[in-house]
Motif scaffolding. Sequence first.
Motif, PDB file in Angstrom:
ATOM      1  N   GLN A   1      81.237  -8.145 -19.585  1.00 44.58           N
ATOM      2  CA  GLN A   1      80.844  -9.183 -18.630  1.00 44.58           C
ATOM      3  C   GLN A   1      79.708 -10.064 -19.144  1.00 44.58           C
ATOM      4  O   GLN A   1      79.365 -11.062 -18.518  1.00 44.58           O
ATOM      5  CB  GLN A   1      80.406  -8.531 -17.310  1.00 44.58           C
ATOM      6  CG  GLN A   1      81.494  -7.726 -16.605  1.00 44.58           C
ATOM      7  CD  GLN A   1      82.678  -8.583 -16.217  1.00 44.58           C
ATOM      8  OE1 GLN A   1      82.507  -9.671 -15.687  1.00 44.58           O
ATOM      9  NE2 GLN A   1      83.868  -8.098 -16.493  1.00 44.58           N
ATOM     10  N   PHE A   2      79.109  -9.686 -20.295  1.00 45.68           N
ATOM     11  CA  PHE A   2      78.026 -10.489 -20.845  1.00 45.68           C
ATOM     12  C   PHE A   2      78.532 -11.898 -21.170  1.00 45.68           C
ATOM     13  O   PHE A   2      79.569 -12.065 -21.809  1.00 45.68           O
ATOM     14  CB  PHE A   2      77.471  -9.861 -22.121  1.00 45.68           C
ATOM     15  CG  PHE A   2      76.730  -8.564 -21.925  1.00 45.68           C
ATOM     16  CD1 PHE A   2      76.498  -8.047 -20.665  1.00 45.68           C
ATOM     17  CD2 PHE A   2      76.244  -7.854 -23.014  1.00 45.68           C
ATOM     18  CE1 PHE A   2      75.813  -6.855 -20.484  1.00 45.68           C
ATOM     19  CE2 PHE A   2      75.565  -6.664 -22.854  1.00 45.68           C
ATOM     20  CZ  PHE A   2      75.348  -6.166 -21.587  1.00 45.68           C
ATOM     21  N   GLY A   3      77.789 -12.896 -20.738  1.00 41.22           N
ATOM     22  CA  GLY A   3      78.183 -14.278 -20.985  1.00 41.22           C
ATOM     23  C   GLY A   3      79.119 -14.834 -19.944  1.00 41.22           C
ATOM     24  O   GLY A   3      79.397 -16.032 -19.927  1.00 41.22           O
ATOM     25  N   ASN A   4      79.614 -13.960 -19.055  1.00 40.13           N
ATOM     26  CA  ASN A   4      80.484 -14.399 -17.961  1.00 40.13           C
ATOM     27  C   ASN A   4      79.756 -14.241 -16.634  1.00 40.13           C
ATOM     28  O   ASN A   4      79.040 -15.125 -16.194  1.00 40.13           O
ATOM     29  CB  ASN A   4      81.794 -13.608 -17.978  1.00 40.13           C
ATOM     30  CG  ASN A   4      82.592 -13.831 -19.250  1.00 40.13           C
ATOM     31  OD1 ASN A   4      82.734 -14.960 -19.698  1.00 40.13           O
ATOM     32  ND2 ASN A   4      83.108 -12.751 -19.825  1.00 40.13           N
ATOM     33  N   HIS A   5      79.917 -13.060 -16.015  1.00 38.68           N
ATOM     34  CA  HIS A   5      79.271 -12.816 -14.723  1.00 38.68           C
ATOM     35  C   HIS A   5      77.883 -12.202 -14.871  1.00 38.68           C
ATOM     36  O   HIS A   5      77.126 -12.155 -13.899  1.00 38.68           O
ATOM     37  CB  HIS A   5      80.149 -11.900 -13.872  1.00 38.68           C
ATOM     38  CG  HIS A   5      81.516 -12.443 -13.619  1.00 38.68           C
ATOM     39  ND1 HIS A   5      81.735 -13.601 -12.917  1.00 38.68           N
ATOM     40  CD2 HIS A   5      82.741 -11.999 -13.992  1.00 38.68           C
ATOM     41  CE1 HIS A   5      83.026 -13.850 -12.850  1.00 38.68           C
ATOM     42  NE2 HIS A   5      83.658 -12.894 -13.508  1.00 38.68           N
TER      43      HIS A   5
END
Length: 263
Positions: free
Chosen positions: A139-143
């Motif tokens: 999820q890093f860089g997204n949520h």
Amino acid sequence: MIKLFISDLDGTLLGMNHYIKPEDIESLKELNQAKVELAVASGRMDHDIAQVLNKVGVTGHRISQNGAFVYDVNDNSIHSRFFEAAMAKEVMNFIEEEPMVKTVSTEDKIYTSEHNEWVDLISTQLFQNIIIEPALTSQFGNHIAPSKITLHGKEDDVILAHGRVQKQFGNKLDSFISHESCVDIMPQMINKGNGIKALLHSIGVEPNETACIGDSFNDLPMFEVTPHSYAMSTAHPDVQKKAAYVVDHVYEAVEDLKTKGLH
């Protein structure tokens, strides 16, 4: 004269189970009433700092997550910094085998990938629940925008893990033993000292008009900012050596400033 007094939280102003000494509360209120500005500089979340200031009954600036986020007394954002997603993933992959709980902080939330008894224990000392996210790294860089990665464990494991992180990433990021049970891993140049410098520039206060107090290795950059630095007597001897003075309590630092005619 001192225009700004800065305190660390855990092991300094804040004890176990969020206990704050009445004498420390009164000393901070005295400073507030004397128009000395207050700030808290901590490895904790901004939310935690706000809760403590409210509990003490004073207003103050907030330097959270070792300087990743800085807010002034009016809630204006002065500074914020996050990991690049690729670097955060590289760190998580490197520490995967460490025998410790790994948490990832964003500006306002704390995540871990799996639940266990240590997560519950850590949660008792926080002001919010840790969120379980099994697919955390993906999820890093997204949520999820990581600002701090922390390893939690026994003191011997903390020391060894910090050494390994420093050896692997020493020229790419900053890491601190923020407590005997924690290693905080931060984006490069993020520390309490630089966070305080950003605050001082914003509010127009000079380093020699500032005093600070702390007890851990993540407080060393803070000590370097001002000649009026205090270490807690419970701090590691190497931390005490870097401070100008050593005291047993926060209120003793305030009394010392008063004795010197600086407050």
